[in-house]
Enzyme design. Structure first.
Site, PDB file in Angstrom:
ATOM      1  CB  SER A 223      32.106  29.098  47.923  1.00 12.48           C
ATOM      2  OG  SER A 223      31.949  28.648  49.159  1.00 12.48           O
TER       3      SER A 223
ATOM      4  CD  GLU B 183      26.104  33.621  49.599  1.00 11.18           C
ATOM      5  OE1 GLU B 183      26.172  32.493  49.491  1.00 11.18           O
ATOM      6  OE2 GLU B 183      26.609  34.451  48.847  1.00 11.18           O
TER       7      GLU B 183
ATOM      8  CG  HIS C 270      26.856  29.100  49.294  1.00 12.94           C
ATOM      9  ND1 HIS C 270      27.773  30.364  49.588  1.00 12.94           N
ATOM     10  CD2 HIS C 270      27.940  27.883  49.117  1.00 12.94           C
ATOM     11  CE1 HIS C 270      29.028  30.200  49.467  1.00 12.94           C
ATOM     12  NE2 HIS C 270      29.130  28.570  49.007  1.00 12.94           N
TER      13      HIS C 270
END
Length: 552
Positions: A240, A351, A466
């Protein structure tokens, strides 16, 4: 398209704040051999490993085949007059420093999902996980030729949250890699750009957190051999905002020569960094709001930390300050102006699903609240306009490319299209740019039954979203919803750790059990990470509509 705004809460901050409320409502979870010389083990320490760094000796602890050294300072406390300055060297010490407890994490908004306290502005510390020889606890120690590969992990959290202590590197270390996890300054303390903080008028300001990462890498270069690592075989890796940080270090002149490989996990969402003038204007607005209408460095440096830990401050995707970053990441990659090291880059199946489930999207580093929720066929195009910052005509074209009727629900169609635009296709763009100059390997994490460690059970639909890949690589001791892996998932996790370790060692993630093709000009084959056995996939671009996004 908007890239950042200081009033918008960051990706992780909004996510975790929303999830915190849900949690409270619902609450009612063989090292490779290397080297021939061993670091000293002090008999007075009861066999605990002791290593001498450039700044002094540290005593760690052992857990099975791994030695751990926690809370080692790599820079001076960035407090007082050192606030918003490049990191300074740490002070040395006499005797043996205890390195068996984590140091404070950097100041950040409170959240039940991220590191437990304490928090302190004095937070520039790192942790080392390294193999040892077993009962005598001697570290694997070698010279430059026979040290172990090193993996330096840069945590995510929107550049506003998280800490190195959230990632236990023991399992990767057991596969023969020296793992280093770091803290770096966050939020306004790490990324405030303000003209009063520049070393000269018009000079660089901001990106202090990226400077901290470079200081940690210099510490690794100077000290990691004492822990059994090879200072000339360092891989930087992150997820990330940590993956974005890896990209930033790849293009930053200040990190040249400090690493030899790069792993980017879900870090492709912000390739267009903002100009210094824009960032400084936002910094002046922040200073006024924080209590410094005179806009002076003296006032800013005297503010209490509590006035600076502002969940509404965002500097993702970073600042083109002219020194740490001389141009946007995407521009530098396209021009070949990046560290020419092997790259491992990947994304997860959907995601955006995590974010859409809590009512927001992430696009070019900015999170945007979805204005009309839930997403329906009636508000579909309106929400696309808000999420992607596109005009109505473009939103209509996107809706035609992703008709809600083709998906189980409008929400799923919406998260798919935003994820393709913000994560998947930018990741493929990175692959295509880097592969022109360096070996590049790509993956898509596709275990749609991955344990959901960060949300209440069944809150997010079953999909690899994610953060889903993180527990396959690290133990996450502070995850709020610990879960068990199936046998197949345990096999996948072991395979992934072996691939990451192989990449750190040789620049190629392939193992004898799992071949892994490189991306090339004529082929975008990548590995689909599914249990129990990853498979080569060739349809990534088609499934994520990347030709459509490239043409738009």
């Amino acid at each position: 398209m908007n890239t950042t705004h200081w009033r918008r809460a960051p990706l992780a901050a909004v996510c975790c704040a929303a999830l915190a409320a849900l949690t409270l409502a619902a609450a009612g979870a063989t090292a490779a051999t290397a080297g021939t010389r061993a670091a000293a083990s002090d008999s007075r320490s009861g066999g605990a490993p002791i290593v001498t760094t450039d700044d002094g000796a540290v005593r760690g602890t052992t857990a099975g085949t791994v030695a751990e050294f926690l809370g080692i300072p790599y820079a001076a406390p960035p407090t007082g007059n050192l606030r918003w300055r490049p990191p300074a060297p740490p002070a040395g010490w006499r005797g043996v420093r205890d390195a068996t407890q984590f140091a404070p994490s950097c100041p950040q908004p409170a959240s039940p999902f991220l590191p437990p306290g304490p928090f302190s502005e004095d937070c520039l510390y790192l942790n080392v996980y390294t193999p040892n020889r077993g009962a005598d606890h001697r570290l694997l120690r070698g010279g430059d030729e026979d040290g172990l590969p090193v993996l330096a992990w840069i945590h995510g959290g929107g550049l506003t949250e998280e800490a190195g202590r959230n990632y236990d590197g023991s399992k990767l270390a057991a596969d023969g890699t020296v793992v280093v996890t770091i803290n770096y300054r966050l939020g306004a303390l790490g990324f405030l750009a303000h003209p009063a903080l520049a070393s000269r008028p018009g000079g660089p300001a901001g990106n202090y957190g990226l400077m901290d990462q470079q200081a940690a890498l210099r510490w690794v270069r100077d000290n990691i051999a004492q822990f059994g690592g090879d200072p000339h075989n360092v891989t930087i890796a992150g997820q990330s905002a940590g993956g974005l940080s890896v990209l930033a270090q790849m293009v930053s002149p200040g990190s040249r020569g400090l690493f030899q490989k790069a792993i980017i996990q879900s870090g492709s969402f912000a390739l267009n960094q903002r100009p210094l003038a824009d960032a400084e204007a936002a910094g002046e607005a922040f200073a006024a709001q924080a209590g410094c209408p005179d806009q002076t460095a003296a006032c800013l440096r005297q503010l209490p930390v509590s006035d600076l830990v502002n969940p509404n401050f965002v500097e993702i995707p970073g600042v083109v300050d002219g020194k740490v970053l001389t141009e946007p990441v995407g521009t530098a990659l396209a021009a070949g102006q990046f560290a020419h090291v092997p790259v491992l880059n990947g994304t997860n199946h959907d995601e955006e699903r995590l974010f859409v489930s809590i009512g927001l999207t992430v696009s070019q580093g900015t999170d945007v609240l979805i204005p009309e929720q839930p997403v329906t066929t009636d508000n579909y195009q309106t929400d696309i306009v808000a999420a992607l910052g596109v005009p109505a005509a473009r939103a209509a074209a996107i809706a035609a490319e992703y008709p809600p009727a083709a998906y189980p629900s409008p929400d799923e169609a919406f998260s798919t299209l935003v994820g393709d635009a913000s994560f998947a296709c930018p990741a493929l763009q990175i692959d295509q740019l880097t592969s022109q100059r360096v070996p590049t390997y790509a993956y898509e994490f596709n275990d749609d039954n991955a344990p959901q460690l960060f949300t209440p059970p069944r809150f997010v639909p079953r999909v690899a979203t994610h953060e889903s890949e993180l527990p396959y690589l690290f133990d996450l001791p502070n995850a709020p919803f610990p879960a068990q892996f199936s046998v197949g998932q345990q096999v996948l996790a072991a395979s992934m750790r072996a691939a990451w370790a192989n990449f750190a060692a040789r620049g190629n993630p392939a193992t004898s059990a799992v071949p892994w093709p490189a991306i090339s000009a004529n082929s975008t084959r990548m590995l689909s990470l599914v249990p129990p056995q990853p498979q080569v996939e060739t349809d990534f671009a088609a499934r994520h509509h990347c030709t459509f996004w490239a043409a738009g």
